[in-house]
Design a protein around this motif. Structure first.
Motif, PDB file in Angstrom:
ATOM      1  N   PRO A  85      -0.452  52.025  25.517  1.00  9.49           N
ATOM      2  CA  PRO A  85       0.709  51.325  26.106  1.00  9.49           C
ATOM      3  C   PRO A  85       1.287  50.268  25.163  1.00  9.49           C
ATOM      4  CG  PRO A  85      -1.011  51.605  27.749  1.00  9.49           C
ATOM      5  CD  PRO A  85      -1.600  52.058  26.450  1.00  9.49           C
ATOM      6  N   GLN A  86       0.406  49.559  24.448  1.00  6.67           N
ATOM      7  CA  GLN A  86       0.885  48.531  23.522  1.00  6.67           C
ATOM      8  C   GLN A  86       1.690  49.145  22.375  1.00  6.67           C
ATOM      9  OE1 GLN A  86      -2.272  48.897  24.557  1.00  6.67           O
ATOM     10  NE2 GLN A  86      -2.403  47.144  25.986  1.00  6.67           N
ATOM     11  N   ARG A  87       1.212  50.264  21.846  1.00 10.22           N
ATOM     12  CA  ARG A  87       1.936  50.921  20.756  1.00 10.22           C
ATOM     13  C   ARG A  87       3.256  51.488  21.239  1.00 10.22           C
ATOM     14  NH1 ARG A  87      -3.195  54.059  17.894  1.00 10.22           N
ATOM     15  NH2 ARG A  87      -3.943  52.242  16.685  1.00 10.22           N
ATOM     16  N   ARG A  88       3.267  52.023  22.450  1.00  8.24           N
ATOM     17  CA  ARG A  88       4.521  52.536  22.990  1.00  8.24           C
ATOM     18  C   ARG A  88       5.553  51.419  23.094  1.00  8.24           C
ATOM     19  NH1 ARG A  88       5.788  55.735  28.741  1.00  8.24           N
ATOM     20  NH2 ARG A  88       7.932  55.001  28.872  1.00  8.24           N
ATOM     21  N   GLN A  89       5.139  50.256  23.594  1.00 10.39           N
ATOM     22  CA  GLN A  89       6.063  49.131  23.691  1.00 10.39           C
ATOM     23  C   GLN A  89       6.580  48.715  22.318  1.00 10.39           C
ATOM     24  OE1 GLN A  89       4.014  46.046  25.836  1.00 10.39           O
ATOM     25  NE2 GLN A  89       3.968  47.188  27.757  1.00 10.39           N
ATOM     26  N   GLU A  90       5.696  48.751  21.321  1.00  5.97           N
ATOM     27  CA  GLU A  90       6.104  48.393  19.971  1.00  5.97           C
ATOM     28  C   GLU A  90       7.107  49.407  19.422  1.00  5.97           C
ATOM     29  OE1 GLU A  90       6.566  46.262  16.553  1.00  5.97           O
ATOM     30  OE2 GLU A  90       5.640  45.683  18.453  1.00  5.97           O
ATOM     31  N   TYR A  91       6.871  50.691  19.682  1.00  2.43           N
ATOM     32  CA  TYR A  91       7.815  51.720  19.252  1.00  2.43           C
ATOM     33  C   TYR A  91       9.184  51.492  19.897  1.00  2.43           C
ATOM     34  CZ  TYR A  91       3.852  54.471  17.436  1.00  2.43           C
ATOM     35  OH  TYR A  91       2.745  54.901  16.746  1.00  2.43           O
ATOM     36  N   GLU A  92       9.180  51.150  21.184  1.00  2.79           N
ATOM     37  CA  GLU A  92      10.441  50.921  21.888  1.00  2.79           C
ATOM     38  C   GLU A  92      11.192  49.740  21.275  1.00  2.79           C
ATOM     39  OE1 GLU A  92       9.201  50.442  25.916  1.00  2.79           O
ATOM     40  OE2 GLU A  92       8.933  52.594  26.260  1.00  2.79           O
ATOM     41  N   ARG A  93      10.461  48.670  20.934  1.00  2.00           N
ATOM     42  CA  ARG A  93      11.110  47.517  20.296  1.00  2.00           C
ATOM     43  C   ARG A  93      11.667  47.901  18.926  1.00  2.00           C
ATOM     44  NH1 ARG A  93       6.733  44.610  22.707  1.00  2.00           N
ATOM     45  NH2 ARG A  93       5.471  44.865  20.817  1.00  2.00           N
ATOM     46  N   GLN A  94      10.905  48.692  18.192  1.00  2.00           N
ATOM     47  CA  GLN A  94      11.374  49.130  16.873  1.00  2.00           C
ATOM     48  C   GLN A  94      12.616  50.003  16.986  1.00  2.00           C
ATOM     49  OE1 GLN A  94       7.828  50.988  15.361  1.00  2.00           O
ATOM     50  NE2 GLN A  94       6.930  49.063  14.635  1.00  2.00           N
ATOM     51  N   HIS A  95      12.601  50.922  17.938  1.00  2.00           N
ATOM     52  CA  HIS A  95      13.767  51.783  18.140  1.00  2.00           C
ATOM     53  C   HIS A  95      15.006  50.949  18.464  1.00  2.00           C
ATOM     54  CE1 HIS A  95      11.116  55.497  19.269  1.00  2.00           C
ATOM     55  NE2 HIS A  95      11.319  55.406  17.963  1.00  2.00           N
ATOM     56  N   GLN A  96      14.845  49.963  19.348  1.00  2.00           N
ATOM     57  CA  GLN A  96      15.985  49.125  19.727  1.00  2.00           C
ATOM     58  C   GLN A  96      16.519  48.348  18.529  1.00  2.00           C
ATOM     59  OE1 GLN A  96      17.651  48.682  23.021  1.00  2.00           O
ATOM     60  NE2 GLN A  96      18.993  48.096  21.335  1.00  2.00           N
ATOM     61  N   ALA A  97      15.613  47.843  17.701  1.00  2.00           N
ATOM     62  CA  ALA A  97      16.037  47.086  16.521  1.00  2.00           C
ATOM     63  C   ALA A  97      16.784  47.982  15.528  1.00  2.00           C
ATOM     64  CB  ALA A  97      14.819  46.446  15.852  1.00  2.00           C
ATOM     65  N   ILE A  98      16.315  49.208  15.374  1.00  2.00           N
ATOM     66  CA  ILE A  98      16.989  50.153  14.470  1.00  2.00           C
ATOM     67  C   ILE A  98      18.408  50.430  14.964  1.00  2.00           C
ATOM     68  CG2 ILE A  98      16.999  52.533  13.609  1.00  2.00           C
ATOM     69  CD1 ILE A  98      13.863  52.364  13.803  1.00  2.00           C
ATOM     70  N   VAL A  99      18.541  50.701  16.267  1.00  2.00           N
ATOM     71  CA  VAL A  99      19.863  51.004  16.827  1.00  2.00           C
ATOM     72  C   VAL A  99      20.792  49.793  16.707  1.00  2.00           C
ATOM     73  CG1 VAL A  99      21.116  51.583  18.945  1.00  2.00           C
ATOM     74  CG2 VAL A  99      19.016  52.809  18.360  1.00  2.00           C
ATOM     75  N   THR A 100      20.248  48.602  16.923  1.00  2.00           N
ATOM     76  CA  THR A 100      21.063  47.388  16.789  1.00  2.00           C
ATOM     77  C   THR A 100      21.599  47.249  15.371  1.00  2.00           C
ATOM     78  OG1 THR A 100      19.844  46.229  18.541  1.00  2.00           O
ATOM     79  CG2 THR A 100      21.052  44.873  16.959  1.00  2.00           C
ATOM     80  N   ALA A 101      20.742  47.481  14.384  1.00  2.00           N
ATOM     81  CA  ALA A 101      21.173  47.397  12.989  1.00  2.00           C
ATOM     82  C   ALA A 101      22.230  48.458  12.679  1.00  2.00           C
ATOM     83  CB  ALA A 101      19.976  47.543  12.054  1.00  2.00           C
ATOM     84  N   LEU A 102      22.065  49.653  13.241  1.00  2.00           N
ATOM     85  CA  LEU A 102      23.055  50.710  13.016  1.00  2.00           C
ATOM     86  C   LEU A 102      24.389  50.346  13.657  1.00  2.00           C
ATOM     87  CD1 LEU A 102      20.847  53.883  13.577  1.00  2.00           C
ATOM     88  CD2 LEU A 102      21.764  53.055  11.401  1.00  2.00           C
TER      89      LEU A 102
END
Length: 239
Positions: free
Chosen positions: A196-213
């Motif tokens: 669950p912790q890694r999934r949350q981290e992946y979700e945060r990373q995905h959001q940050a990538i999309v924000t930068a794009l």
């Protein structure tokens, strides 16, 4: 005044060019993936024009190219329809798409080389429709109830990244990668590693990538994507 007019004309030309690439990439992907099969009716020109933020004249030119390739037919008063030949486009479900076994280690090695290159083209070519598709994947992955559902929307997000490059080669590469991800060995590794912790981290990373794009910051998006894939690899295989 002449310089201003020239700049405005260049801006309109670039917009039409970007919209044409977006529409062409969408049609190629939808047909090869089986989303637009023989007999399917395409949306009206007006709807395609609005969705891909381009003129109706540009839409007509793109459709004319697909008609010349024998992939669609157009009938006045009836609409535009996909022909049987579109079902022959290379698809992940067809024999020959992936004839060799790809190990998870090989898959991650290739992903870390290929995917961080995409933000350069995404920042240049992505449309509002592309960013809407990215957000939809983020929303669906966050509400996923199972690892399988999360993995599906994770894969779809990375595929949307490829589509947003408006470069057919990246789209085909990501289709191949997602097909390899469906192999049983990858699923076993993902289930064992996705806490669950890694999934949350992946979700945060995905959001940050999309924000930068969205900010058209290709350098930042590329760096974030590289870091994300490095962490996925480390979580799958250890240090």
């Amino acid at each position: 005044m002449e310089d201003t007019d020239a700049q405005a004309h260049a801006g309109r030309t670039a917009l039409r060019s970007t919209g044409a690439r977006a529409l062409s990439t969408y049609l190629n992907h939808a047909m090869s993936a089986g989303q637009l099969r023989a007999g399917a009716r395409l949306p009206p020109e007006r709807e395609l024009s609005q969705r891909f933020q381009t003129s109706r004249g540009t839409v007509r030119r793109v459709l004319a190219q697909f008609r010349e390739r024998g992939l669609i037919t157009q009938a006045a008063g009836s609409g535009t329809f996909v022909l049987d030949s579109a079902d022959g486009l290379l698809s992940p479900d067809q024999p020959g798409w992936l004839d060799m076994h790809v190990s998870p280690a090989e898959l991650m090695e290739a992903r870390r080389l290929i995917e961080p290159l995409m933000p350069i083209l995404i920042a240049r070519h992505a449309t509002a429709a592309d960013f809407a598709a990215m957000q939809a994947c983020l929303d669906r992955s966050e509400t996923a109830q199972t690892i399988e559902d999360f993995e599906h929307w994770d894969g779809e997000l990375h595929k949307v990244f490829a589509v947003a490059t408006h470069n057919a080669l990246f789209v085909q590469n990501l289709e191949l990668i997602n097909h390899a991800r469906e192999q049983g060995e990858w699923g076993r590794l993902k289930r064992n590693s996705l806490t669950p912790q890694r999934r949350q981290e992946y979700e945060r990373q995905h959001q940050a990538i999309v924000t930068a794009l969205r900010d058209r910051d290709a350098a930042q998006a590329g760096a974030l994507l590289s870091q994300h894939l490095e962490q996925v690899q480390r979580n799958l295989f250890g240090d």
